[in-house]
Design a protein around this motif. Structure first.
Motif, short mmCIF file in Angstrom:
data_model
loop_
_atom_site.label_atom_id
_atom_site.label_comp_id
_atom_site.label_asym_id
_atom_site.label_seq_id
_atom_site.Cartn_x
_atom_site.Cartn_y
_atom_site.Cartn_z
N VAL A 148 0.91 -1.19 -0.13
CA VAL A 148 0.01 0.13 0.05
C VAL A 148 0.97 1.19 -0.17
CG1 VAL A 148 -1.86 1.43 1.32
CG2 VAL A 148 -1.89 -1.03 0.95
N VAL A 149 2.12 1.17 0.66
CA VAL A 149 2.90 2.46 0.74
C VAL A 149 3.47 2.67 -0.37
CG1 VAL A 149 5.05 3.18 1.89
CG2 VAL A 149 3.14 2.29 3.34
N VAL A 150 3.94 1.60 -1.32
CA VAL A 150 4.62 1.86 -2.51
C VAL A 150 3.54 2.25 -3.49
CG1 VAL A 150 5.50 0.51 -4.49
CG2 VAL A 150 6.21 -0.03 -2.14
N LEU A 151 2.26 1.75 -3.52
CA LEU A 151 1.27 2.06 -4.33
C LEU A 151 0.92 3.69 -4.21
CD1 LEU A 151 -0.80 1.30 -6.55
CD2 LEU A 151 -2.24 0.72 -4.70
N LEU A 152 0.96 3.90 -2.98
CA LEU A 152 0.61 5.60 -2.59
C LEU A 152 1.85 6.19 -3.24
CD1 LEU A 152 -1.03 5.33 0.60
CD2 LEU A 152 -2.25 5.79 -1.15
N LEU A 153 2.99 5.78 -2.96
CA LEU A 153 4.22 6.68 -3.58
C LEU A 153 4.07 6.94 -4.76
CD1 LEU A 153 7.02 5.29 -1.29
CD2 LEU A 153 5.99 7.60 -1.10
N ILE A 154 3.72 5.83 -5.71
CA ILE A 154 3.71 5.68 -7.21
C ILE A 154 2.67 6.86 -7.59
CG2 ILE A 154 3.17 4.29 -9.09
CD1 ILE A 154 4.60 2.06 -7.85
N ILE A 155 1.60 6.65 -7.00
CA ILE A 155 0.47 7.49 -7.32
C ILE A 155 0.53 8.87 -7.11
CG2 ILE A 155 -1.91 7.99 -6.93
CD1 ILE A 155 -2.81 5.20 -6.30
N GLY A 156 1.42 9.16 -5.89
CA GLY A 156 1.57 10.71 -5.69
C GLY A 156 2.77 11.21 -6.43
N ALA A 157 3.63 10.14 -6.77
CA ALA A 157 4.80 10.83 -7.81
C ALA A 157 4.06 10.97 -9.28
CB ALA A 157 5.76 9.59 -8.17
N ILE A 158 3.24 10.17 -9.83
CA ILE A 158 2.46 10.48 -10.91
C ILE A 158 1.78 11.78 -11.12
CG2 ILE A 158 0.54 9.74 -12.52
CD1 ILE A 158 1.51 6.74 -12.01
N VAL A 159 0.79 11.85 -9.80
CA VAL A 159 0.24 13.20 -9.83
C VAL A 159 1.42 14.44 -9.75
CG1 VAL A 159 -1.01 14.74 -7.91
CG2 VAL A 159 -1.70 12.13 -8.49
N LEU A 160 2.44 14.24 -8.96
CA LEU A 160 3.42 15.45 -9.25
C LEU A 160 3.99 15.78 -10.35
CD1 LEU A 160 4.97 15.21 -5.65
CD2 LEU A 160 3.70 16.58 -6.25
N ILE A 161 4.31 14.49 -11.23
CA ILE A 161 4.85 14.74 -12.40
C ILE A 161 3.80 15.40 -13.54
CG2 ILE A 161 5.54 13.58 -14.48
CD1 ILE A 161 7.02 11.47 -12.60
N TYR A 162 2.57 15.25 -13.54
CA TYR A 162 1.70 15.61 -14.39
C TYR A 162 1.12 16.89 -13.95
CZ TYR A 162 2.60 11.53 -17.25
OH TYR A 162 3.25 10.53 -18.06
#
Length: 69
Positions: free
Chosen positions: A54-68
């Protein structure tokens, strides 16, 4: 040896034992066994593995949101 060195050594020894066990079980997949041995606490405690997923999934989603953004 410092406490930090003892902790890393203990983690490494336990990881090496897990790697040896996984290689004996799946002999043809030694690289996969090495990956599992690196994160042996997640293999040993399934609830911890689910939490880390869950932590890794949230980090990936957060990175995608910050990139776009």
């Amino acid at each position: 040896m410092t406490l930090k060195g003892k902790i890393f050594s203990g983690y490494g020894v336990i990881g090496l034992l897990f790697w040896a066990y996984f290689v004996l079980v799946d002999g043809h997949r030694a690289a996969f066994a090495f990956g599992k041995a690196l994160v042996w606490p997640l293999t040993m405690f399934p609830a911890l593995g689910a939490f880390m997923g869950v932590v890794v999934l949230l980090l990936i989603i957060g990175a995608i949101v910050l990139i776009y953004r």
